[in-house]
Design a protein around this motif. Structure first.
Motif: not given
Length: 433
Positions: A183-185, A188-192, A122-125
């Protein structure tokens, strides 16, 4: 607060389509062998015990959700939440946990054979800028706060699944990574997740992203997007005294016209492809020729070929506008243009017959829902584009006003979301005991 509202509305406009499910659904049959597999798995005494724990733990799960939601994680500033989430995974009994170079939280739960690695993430941002009030407010049974559903509920769901596995001493055959990604949103461009696959891609065999509510939607197609900032630059000058020099606004207007005219024809047939000139700016005064003019553009398609096709139309329109504006000048230097890609989300598709997709559908049906196969832009885009089996599934309950300051989440049969994640994970990772 006025400024925060303005910023939140801006991010809402950019990011709403990024994470919201875009209901381009497919109807596909679930094979009987997967239905039987999930039924047998759900009937295991240890799994039933975890289901009961999920119900018993609801007060604590709610407190975990409030605690994490009230820990800000603005775009590119997720470190505080990452440290807190890593500590929560460690407290839950994960075998090892670390924060990688880009800020992802990775908790590894060792499997018996370790021949496979399954990621549940799951994403943090959140989309909300620094300084946003993230205090959770409760009205009746509903929790209100920026980020409470997207995607803090997802983080809590996989944390609670980990607790359930530990409590029941369920051992998987595969290694399982519990990931809180950055970085999902938006920009952030899915950088994670891009970084996760750049550094560990060869180890990951399947990927389960947890994002969104309910238990019906199953994303198996990645909605790709290209985003550009195009900036025309000139010398600038007085609107009368410097008349005849190049005008960046004129070039920008031409570029928008040429692009949208061709893009309109291009997008009227074939796989759905979209475009939007979303933000424009430049200029200093009504009596000054601007020194720069810029726009930000979003283009989307689940087809890599279609996405590249509309991209080519944009590039051609920009160069045509540049050439024409320079052809009109009477004095001074030429206009220049800078075309900067500010977003690149890969697209692709995992076929519905792939075991992970079938298992997710079988679980949804087993829990009383109607599975719906969708396309969206989520962290699953990256593994999907690489051919790694991947889905995005919901974490249960009901939610709304995603990316707005009055975002809400309601625990309406929320335990079904936890069961959803648990069963898909165990089916994919295999139960060793």
């Amino acid at each position: 607060m006025t400024q925060l509202l303005r910023l939140a509305a801006f991010h809402f406009g950019i990011a709403f389509a990024t994470c919201s499910f875009l209901y381009a659904q497919e109807s596909v049959a679930v094979e009987k062998r997967y239905t039987d597999e999930i039924k047998a798995l759900a009937n295991r005494p240890a799994v039933k015990a975890v289901f009961q724990n999920f119900t018993d733990w609801e007060p604590q799960t709610k407190q975990d959700l409030i605690r994490l939601t009230e820990t800000p994680a603005p775009p590119f500033k997720e470190a505080v939440k990452a440290r807190k989430y890593a500590a929560m995974l460690k407290e839950a009994g994960i075998d090892s946990v670390w924060i990688d170079e880009i800020g992802n939280v990775i908790g590894k739960r060792n499997g018996r054979s370790g021949k496979k690695t399954v990621v549940v993430e799951a994403h943090l941002d959140t989309v909300f800028p620094e300084g946003t009030d993230v205090k959770v407010k409760q009205k009746g049974d509903t929790l209100y706060a920026p980020g409470v559903g997207d995607d803090t509920r997802g983080l809590v769901a996989i944390l609670t699944v980990l607790k359930g596995l530990e409590k029941a001493k369920i051992e998987t055959d595969a290694d399982v990574w519990f990931v809180g990604a950055v970085g999902e949103e938006g920009l952030g461009d899915l950088r994670g997740v891009k970084h996760l696959f750049k550094t560990n891609g060869s180890k990951i065999n399947s990927y389960i992203a947890v994002d969104g509510d309910g238990i019906s939607e199953i994303v198996h197609r990645g909605l790709g997007s290209y985003r550009y900032r195009v900036t025309f630059k000139g010398p600038g000058g007085h609107s009368y005294g410097a008349f005849g020099i190049v005008n960046p606004h004129s070039a920008l207007g031409k570029a928008i016209y040429y692009f949208t005219s061709e893009a309109d024809k291009f997008t009227r047939q074939g796989i759905k492809t979209t475009y939007s000139v979303s933000v424009i700016g430049g200029g200093t005064s009504v009596n000054a020729i601007p020194f720069e003019s810029w726009m930000e553009i979003d283009m989307r398609s689940e087809s890599p070929e279609r996405l590249n096709g509309i991209d080519q139309l944009l590039q051609a329109a920009v160069q045509r506008a540049l050439k024409e504006e320079n052809g009109l000048k009477r004095s001074g230097p030429d206009l220049t243009v800078d075309v900067k890609k500010i977003g690149d989300r890969p697209s692709g598709r995992i076929e519905p017959t792939v075991p992970l997709v079938q298992r997710a559908m079988a679980v949804s049906r087993h829990l009383g829902a109607t599975p719906q196969l969708d396309v969206s832009s989520t962290n699953a885009n990256t593994p999907i584009s690489l051919g790694v089996p991947a889905v995005t599934i919901g974490s249960g309950g009901k939610g709304g006003n995603v990316h707005a300051l009055n975002e809400w989440w309601l625990n309406d049969k929320g335990v079904l979301g936890l069961q959803n994640v648990l069963l898909v994970l165990l089916a994919e990772a295999g139960v060793a005991n």
